[in-house]
Design an enzyme around this catalytic site. Structure first.
Site, PDB file in Angstrom:
ATOM      1  CG  LEU A  40      -8.499  -5.159   3.864  1.00  0.00           C
ATOM      2  CD1 LEU A  40      -9.726  -5.651   4.635  1.00  0.00           C
ATOM      3  CD2 LEU A  40      -7.234  -5.631   4.564  1.00  0.00           C
ATOM      4  N   GLY A  41      -8.232  -5.485  -0.782  1.00  0.00           N
ATOM      5  CA  GLY A  41      -8.329  -6.225  -2.031  1.00  0.00           C
ATOM      6  C   GLY A  41      -9.140  -5.470  -3.057  1.00  0.00           C
ATOM      7  N   GLY A  44     -13.750  -7.454  -9.039  1.00  0.00           N
ATOM      8  CA  GLY A  44     -14.274  -7.069 -10.330  1.00  0.00           C
ATOM      9  C   GLY A  44     -15.321  -5.977 -10.258  1.00  0.00           C
ATOM     10  CB  ALA A  47     -11.756  -1.632  -3.664  1.00  0.00           C
ATOM     11  CB  THR A  48     -12.586  -5.070   0.695  1.00  0.00           C
ATOM     12  OG1 THR A  48     -11.437  -5.811   0.247  1.00  0.00           O
ATOM     13  CG2 THR A  48     -13.836  -5.699   0.126  1.00  0.00           C
ATOM     14  CE  LYS A  65     -18.192  -6.654  -1.554  1.00  0.00           C
ATOM     15  NZ  LYS A  65     -18.810  -7.992  -1.440  1.00  0.00           N
ATOM     16  CG  ASP A 163     -16.885 -15.153  -6.503  1.00  0.00           C
ATOM     17  OD1 ASP A 163     -16.354 -15.958  -7.308  1.00  0.00           O
ATOM     18  OD2 ASP A 163     -16.423 -14.036  -6.262  1.00  0.00           O
TER      19      ASP A 163
END
Length: 532
Positions: A40-41, A44, A47-48, A65, A163
């Site tokens: 999914l993404g 830094g 990753a997910t 995650k 964030d």
């Protein structure tokens, strides 16, 4: 497809029923339960991935995650483990809020750390702006009205998100509510890499944040609650301009973001944004409550009912969003006590009184020429539009009430300021009360049948046992109002704000509630508080 989670795998994509990765040989079913479908993404620090939980009936979707430390040294792994546990505890503490993903599981496997979270289906704010164009001032106020109460809740749990940015805010497809994701930045983060130019979260041994969104004190490793306020302000600038911080200029002397010449907003909103974006933390709003209070100085809810103005590169266009029917503005006032009278008995008594007063009105010379028409409103019910011939000012109405008069049917009472007035057991049948200020007023057992209360301010009003059959309440502010045992059948509630309202034993349909704005503080007709 099954996806391999080995960070060093050269070809992680596999056939859907594969047991092991065809490229690196790693087992694909994580913890003998989670089948990873696709990434999914990439952030830094990890990753997910989208996954299916094969341990539950129906194999529901979830988000995996994976925290990937940038080094393998023992102290790096230990700090990563502490970080991982901290995020899990944070999600476990605040994840019972409807605008925060729920934590489902967390574990360590082969020196890799995993969090399993609720999957939120929808577009991020970043994706929405790219697809639909920038938001108007009304749209930004609507956004703030949704996210500030959530931020207030998070800060009350002693959590700083650190964030906040458009990519971490998702408009949930199911109910169009804003959900804040990615709580991996709530404390000190661990990495040995430099900041990323792609807008990803930047990590150092102590500091965390996305460059441009994180304020100076946060990048100096001294984040405070007001740091989230700054990031939220930068997000608003993005919504108004579609420009990320790296696309904006900064004042070389003060370090302030130079955004004002790029937006068209009122002085009021400009002042609010300016204070949210103060470089000096001591001059910034210190809490979400302070921002909410500043926004409520201006009666902007009227403009919210008109919809969001969306601008794009192809020109400007107006469209009404379902956002207006799903925003959540937190009421600061608890609901008042619930009465025990039955709705049917109340409705019958009010109808009888109304019939009597209407019959009497045919013989009483109020000097009114009445012309009545019926129009269909936006939810399909009919609302009576009455032309009234008598207009009262605030003092005239209050004086008449004190002298014992209780019948103001068919009167023009638009725009009157009746805040805090005691007008209980009054007949306002077919009266015009558009944009009338009735905040905190006592309107117990009053008759508003077929009355027009569009955009009226009824915040914190006592409306217990009130009768609203066929009344037009479109865009009305009913936050914190006591509507226990009220009769709202056939009333138009499109865009009405019922956040924090008490609807215990009220006569109202699910279809009507779907058109109104509610939140987790709204007390439903069954007496339970919540969104469902």
């Amino acid at each position: 497809m099954s996806y391999c989670l080995n960070p060093t795998c050269s070809n992680p994509e596999n056939l859907v029923y594969s047991q092991r990765c065809q490229s690196c040989g790693s087992q694909l079913l994580l913890r003998d339960r989670y089948q990873v479908i696709k990434p999914l993404g990439q952030g830094g620090f990890g990753a997910t991935f989208l996954a299916n939980d094969q341990g539950l009936p129906g194999e529901p979707s979830c988000v995996i995650k994976q925290l990937r430390p940038s080094g393998s040294a023992p102290h790096v792994l230990q700090m990563a483990r502490e970080l991982f546990e901290r995020e899990a505890k944070t999600l476990g503490k605040i994840g019972n809020h409807p605008q925060v993903p729920r934590l489902l599981d967390y574990f360590e496997d082969h020196e890799q750390f995993y969090l399993v979270q609720e999957y939120i289906s929808g577009d991020t704010l970043q994706e929405e702006v790219k697809l639909n164009g920038i938001l108007s001032e009304t749209g930004v106020k609507q956004f703030l009205s949704e996210i500030l109460p959530l931020l207030q809740y998070i800060h009350e749990q002693k959590v700083i998100h650190r964030d906040i940015k458009p990519a971490n805010l998702i408009r949930r497809t199911q109910d169009a509510r804003m959900v804040l994701i990615d709580f991996g930045a709530v404390k000190n983060q661990i990495s040995q890499s430099a900041t990323s130019p792609s807008g990803q979260t930047a990590l150092t041994a102590y500091a965390i944040g996305t460059p441009g969104f994180a304020p100076p004190e946060q990048m100096a490793m001294r984040p405070v609650y007001a740091s989230d306020i700054y990031a939220l302000g930068v997000t608003c600038i993005y919504l108004l301009t579609s420009k990320t911080p790296k696309d904006l200029d900064y004042n070389p002397n003060t370090g302030e973001m130079m955004w004002e010449q790029l937006v068209q907003v009122s002085d009021h909103l400009g002042n609010v944004l300016r204070k949210m974006l103060e470089v000096s933390v001591r001059n910034r709003y210190q809490s979400a409550v302070e921002v909410l209070r500043a926004l409520e100085i201006e009666p902007y809810l009227d403009s919210l009912a008109k919809g969001l103005l969306i601008k794009s590169d192809n020109g400007s266009k107006e469209r009404t969003h379902n956002y207006l029917e799903n925003s959540a503005v937190l009421s600061n006032h608890p609901s008042t006590a619930v009465t025990s009278a039955g709705v049917a008995q109340v409705a019958a008594a009010i109808r009888a009184r109304r019939a009597k007063t209407e019959a009497a009105g045919l013989h009483q010379g109020f000097g009114m020429a009445k012309s009545t028409t019926f129009t269909s409103n936006s939810n399909g019910s009919q609302v009576q539009n009455s032309k009234v011939g008598r207009k009262l000012d605030t003092q005239g109405l209050l004086t008449a009430y004190l002298k014992g008069r209780r019948d103001f049917a068919l009167h023009n009472l638009n725009l009157l300021n009746l805040q805090g007035a005691d007008l209980s057991q009054t007949n306002f049948h077919s009266a015009q009360l558009q944009k009338t200020n009735l905040q905190g007023a006592n309107l117990h057992n009053s008759d508003f049948g077929r009355a027009s209360l569009t955009r009226a301010n009824l915040k914190d009003a006592n409306l217990s046992k009130a009768y609203f059959n066929h009344a037009d309440l479109e865009g009305a502010d009913l936050r914190g109002a006591d509507l226990s045992n009220a009769y709202l059948s056939n009333a138009n509630l499109r865009g009405a704000n019922l956040c924090g309202a008490n609807l215990t034993s009220a006569k109202i349909s699910d279809e009507q509630l779907a058109l109104a704005k509610t939140n987790w503080m709204t007390v439903r007709p069954n007496g339970k508080r919540g969104l469902l």
